[in-house]
Design an enzyme around this catalytic site. Structure first.
Site, PDB file in Angstrom:
ATOM      1  N   GLN A 105       0.746  -1.234  -0.063  1.00 26.83           N
ATOM      2  CA  GLN A 105       0.059   0.004   0.071  1.00 26.83           C
ATOM      3  C   GLN A 105       0.826   1.249  -0.068  1.00 26.83           C
ATOM      4  O   GLN A 105       0.437   2.424  -0.146  1.00 26.83           O
ATOM      5  CB  GLN A 105      -0.727   0.074   1.247  1.00 26.83           C
ATOM      6  CG  GLN A 105      -1.814  -1.001   1.347  1.00 26.83           C
ATOM      7  CD  GLN A 105      -3.170  -0.692   2.425  1.00 26.83           C
ATOM      8  OE1 GLN A 105      -4.297  -0.989   2.012  1.00 26.83           O
ATOM      9  NE2 GLN A 105      -2.696  -0.027   3.539  1.00 26.83           N
ATOM     10  N   HIS A 123      -1.209   1.666  -4.515  1.00 24.18           N
ATOM     11  CA  HIS A 123      -1.616   3.140  -4.286  1.00 24.18           C
ATOM     12  C   HIS A 123      -0.792   3.940  -4.943  1.00 24.18           C
ATOM     13  O   HIS A 123      -0.465   5.322  -4.905  1.00 24.18           O
ATOM     14  CB  HIS A 123      -1.613   3.511  -2.818  1.00 24.18           C
ATOM     15  CG  HIS A 123      -2.595   3.045  -2.120  1.00 24.18           C
ATOM     16  ND1 HIS A 123      -2.945   2.855  -0.570  1.00 24.18           N
ATOM     17  CD2 HIS A 123      -3.834   2.236  -2.493  1.00 24.18           C
ATOM     18  CE1 HIS A 123      -4.232   2.343  -0.174  1.00 24.18           C
ATOM     19  NE2 HIS A 123      -4.720   1.877  -1.381  1.00 24.18           N
ATOM     20  N   CYS A 158       3.507  19.660 -22.735  1.00 17.47           N
ATOM     21  CA  CYS A 158       2.271  20.151 -23.452  1.00 17.47           C
ATOM     22  C   CYS A 158       1.647  21.378 -22.494  1.00 17.47           C
ATOM     23  O   CYS A 158       0.585  22.126 -22.568  1.00 17.47           O
ATOM     24  CB  CYS A 158       1.245  19.234 -23.583  1.00 17.47           C
ATOM     25  SG  CYS A 158       0.478  18.590 -21.909  1.00 17.47           S
ATOM     26  N   SER A 194       0.646  -3.001   8.673  1.00 14.93           N
ATOM     27  CA  SER A 194      -0.541  -2.644   8.149  1.00 14.93           C
ATOM     28  C   SER A 194      -1.428  -2.803   9.261  1.00 14.93           C
ATOM     29  O   SER A 194      -1.401  -4.030   9.968  1.00 14.93           O
ATOM     30  CB  SER A 194      -0.682  -3.226   7.051  1.00 14.93           C
ATOM     31  OG  SER A 194      -1.993  -2.752   6.667  1.00 14.93           O
ATOM     32  N   ASN A 219       3.552  -6.583  13.174  1.00 15.98           N
ATOM     33  CA  ASN A 219       2.984  -5.434  13.254  1.00 15.98           C
ATOM     34  C   ASN A 219       2.948  -4.910  14.785  1.00 15.98           C
ATOM     35  O   ASN A 219       2.885  -5.491  15.795  1.00 15.98           O
ATOM     36  CB  ASN A 219       1.329  -5.493  12.623  1.00 15.98           C
ATOM     37  CG  ASN A 219       0.875  -3.763  12.535  1.00 15.98           C
ATOM     38  OD1 ASN A 219       1.537  -2.967  11.724  1.00 15.98           O
ATOM     39  ND2 ASN A 219       0.311  -3.475  13.321  1.00 15.98           N
ATOM     40  N   GLY A 221       1.047  -3.277  17.416  1.00 14.73           N
ATOM     41  CA  GLY A 221      -0.122  -2.881  17.850  1.00 14.73           C
ATOM     42  C   GLY A 221      -1.479  -3.813  17.098  1.00 14.73           C
ATOM     43  O   GLY A 221      -0.784  -4.380  16.404  1.00 14.73           O
TER      44      GLY A 221
HETATM   45  P1  NAD Z   1      -1.366   2.148   8.759  1.00 12.53           P
HETATM   46  O1  NAD Z   1      -1.099   3.618   9.170  1.00 12.53           O
HETATM   47  O2  NAD Z   1      -2.967   1.865   8.663  1.00 12.53           O
HETATM   48  O3  NAD Z   1      -0.938   1.282   9.678  1.00 12.53           O
HETATM   49  C1  NAD Z   1       0.432   1.262   9.775  1.00 12.53           C
HETATM   50  C2  NAD Z   1       0.533   0.124  10.981  1.00 12.53           C
HETATM   51  O4  NAD Z   1       1.949   0.095  11.057  1.00 12.53           O
HETATM   52  C3  NAD Z   1      -0.236   0.607  12.123  1.00 12.53           C
HETATM   53  O5  NAD Z   1      -0.874  -0.527  12.833  1.00 12.53           O
HETATM   54  C4  NAD Z   1       1.230   0.825  13.331  1.00 12.53           C
HETATM   55  O6  NAD Z   1       1.143   0.434  14.558  1.00 12.53           O
HETATM   56  C5  NAD Z   1       2.176  -0.025  12.460  1.00 12.53           C
HETATM   57  N1  NAD Z   1       3.513   0.159  12.599  1.00 12.53           N
HETATM   58  C6  NAD Z   1       4.180   1.407  12.754  1.00 12.53           C
HETATM   59  N2  NAD Z   1       5.243   1.613  12.964  1.00 12.53           N
HETATM   60  C7  NAD Z   1       5.801   0.311  13.152  1.00 12.53           C
HETATM   61  C8  NAD Z   1       7.150  -0.469  13.232  1.00 12.53           C
HETATM   62  N3  NAD Z   1       8.188   0.262  13.265  1.00 12.53           N
HETATM   63  N4  NAD Z   1       7.142  -1.737  13.324  1.00 12.53           N
HETATM   64  C9  NAD Z   1       5.844  -2.580  13.133  1.00 12.53           C
HETATM   65  N5  NAD Z   1       4.617  -1.723  12.908  1.00 12.53           N
HETATM   66  C10 NAD Z   1       4.624  -0.587  12.953  1.00 12.53           C
HETATM   67  O7  NAD Z   1      -0.925   1.872   7.400  1.00 12.53           O
HETATM   68  P2  NAD Z   1      -1.496   1.253   6.133  1.00 12.53           P
HETATM   69  O8  NAD Z   1      -2.445   0.075   6.639  1.00 12.53           O
HETATM   70  O9  NAD Z   1      -0.290   0.859   5.333  1.00 12.53           O
HETATM   71  O10 NAD Z   1      -2.410   2.228   5.444  1.00 12.53           O
HETATM   72  C11 NAD Z   1      -2.223   3.621   5.363  1.00 12.53           C
HETATM   73  C12 NAD Z   1      -2.355   4.383   4.043  1.00 12.53           C
HETATM   74  O11 NAD Z   1      -1.482   5.338   4.125  1.00 12.53           O
HETATM   75  C13 NAD Z   1      -2.351   3.465   2.864  1.00 12.53           C
HETATM   76  O12 NAD Z   1      -3.160   3.855   1.959  1.00 12.53           O
HETATM   77  C14 NAD Z   1      -0.891   3.809   2.421  1.00 12.53           C
HETATM   78  O13 NAD Z   1      -0.731   4.277   0.891  1.00 12.53           O
HETATM   79  C15 NAD Z   1      -0.675   5.186   2.888  1.00 12.53           C
HETATM   80  N6  NAD Z   1       0.624   5.680   3.603  1.00 12.53           N
HETATM   81  C16 NAD Z   1       1.834   5.348   3.093  1.00 12.53           C
HETATM   82  C17 NAD Z   1       3.088   5.515   3.670  1.00 12.53           C
HETATM   83  C18 NAD Z   1       4.383   5.289   2.807  1.00 12.53           C
HETATM   84  O14 NAD Z   1       4.335   4.761   1.701  1.00 12.53           O
HETATM   85  N7  NAD Z   1       5.438   5.039   3.540  1.00 12.53           N
HETATM   86  C19 NAD Z   1       3.150   6.435   4.681  1.00 12.53           C
HETATM   87  C20 NAD Z   1       1.921   6.915   5.027  1.00 12.53           C
HETATM   88  C21 NAD Z   1       0.755   6.273   4.561  1.00 12.53           C
HETATM   89 ZN    ZN Z   2       1.724  16.515 -21.161  1.00 10.74          ZN
END
Ligand code: NAD
Ligand code: ZN
Length: 250
Positions: A105, A123, A158, A194, A219, A221
């Site tokens: 994601q 995404h 463009c 996630s 993960n 939490g």
């Molecule tokens: P989320 O924010 O819903 O969940 C992230 C999870 O990771 C949480 O449960 C959190 O507790 C856990 N977490 C955080 N740090 C951690 C670590 N060091 N070790 C283990 N777990 C850890 O994220 P999601 O489910 O990916 O969805 C969020 C949305 O935000 C997606 O649509 C994504 O595209 C976008 N997003 C992307 C980025 C990126 O590309 N790095 C950053 C922020 C948000």
């Molecule tokens: Zn263009």
């Protein structure tokens, strides 16, 4: 169960699977320096989910483009960081045949930078900007967008408005079918960093769980599918966790 036993269990599940697919979310990139949305420093907490959703949607991009870009430039132009230990270890695991694909994601491109080959990003990629004119194939990177003086960046070929190549609220995800098929055909699914609350990807994982028992969550939490996990490892250091797990495969 203590962590060592959990590492062993995950190691033996990985060793006995011929088709392991990894699903990653924002939590795998916090160790690289990119905050997640829902964590303490995340924008859902600092700004509020409503404010983010009100601007990061396709309607705001079309009708309130200046406001959209002001917000986007402040909060979505990701810092230039290196992949984390976990990103590199996943690339190594692919090379060794331990995992077959990553469905992510994340929009930070860090799996690709770390060397993973089969990455299915649903995404998009926050560092790419595409021309909105139908038929114009131009794509530029974040450095170009940062370098122009206009708030709303324009296509260098463009002159049409450029759009970040990320899936905004109100838009369909990318690689929908490939992502779903890859997840449903896995023999073992491993979710890393996630909360499993963002759809439709969380839905694909839920569908997988309905017909398969081999499901690992790493993960910090709770996640929405903890009750389905064969093994759940609660950790805030995914790099160290993978390092420990690998000891029980090699
Ligand atoms: P989320 O924010 O819903 O969940 C992230 C999870 O990771 C949480 O449960 C959190 O507790 C856990 N977490 C955080 N740090 C951690 C670590 N060091 N070790 C283990 N777990 C850890 O994220 P999601 O489910 O990916 O969805 C969020 C949305 O935000 C997606 O649509 C994504 O595209 C976008 N997003 C992307 C980025 C990126 O590309 N790095 C950053 C922020 C948000
Ligand atoms: Zn263009």
């Amino acid at each position: 169960m203590n962590d060592v036993n959990i590492y062993k269990d995950i190691g033996s599940l990985l060793a006995s699977s011929k088709n392991t697919v990894v699903v990653t979310g924002a939590g795998i990139s916090t160790e690289a320096g990119i905050p997640d949305f829902r964590g303490e420093k995340g924008i859902y907490r600092t700004l509020g989910e409503d404010k983010v959703m009100n601007l990061i949607n396709v309607d705001a991009f079309r009708r309130r483009t200046e406001e959209f870009y002001k917000f986007y430039r402040n909060y979505f132009m990701l810092p230039k960081v290196k992949p984390s230990r976990a990103h590199y270890l996943l690339a190594e695991m692919e090379k060794k045949g331990i995992i077959k694909a990553i469905v992510t994601q994340n929009i930070d491109n860090l799996h690709q930078k770390a060397g993973s080959k089969r990455v299915i990003a649903v995404h998009g990629n926050a560092d790419n900007f595409i021309c909105t004119k139908i038929g114009c194939p131009t794509m530029v990177d974040g450095d170009y967008v940062r370098s122009v003086s206009d708030l709303v960046p324009k296509c260098p070929q463009c002159g049409s408005i450029l759009k970040p190549d990320v899936v905004l609220f109100g838009e369909p995800i990318q690689n929908h079918r490939l992502a779903r098929d890859t997840i449903l055909n896995a023999q073992l699914l491993v979710v890393i960093g996630s909360s499993l609350t963002v759809y439709p990807l969380a839905g694909f994982v839920g569908e997988y769980c309905a017909s398969s028992e081999k499901f690992i969550i790493i993960n910090k939490g709770p996640t929405a599918l903890d009750h389905k996990a064969t093994v759940k490892l609660d950790t805030d250091n995914t790099g160290k966790a993978l390092e420990e797990i690998l000891k029980y495969i090699e």
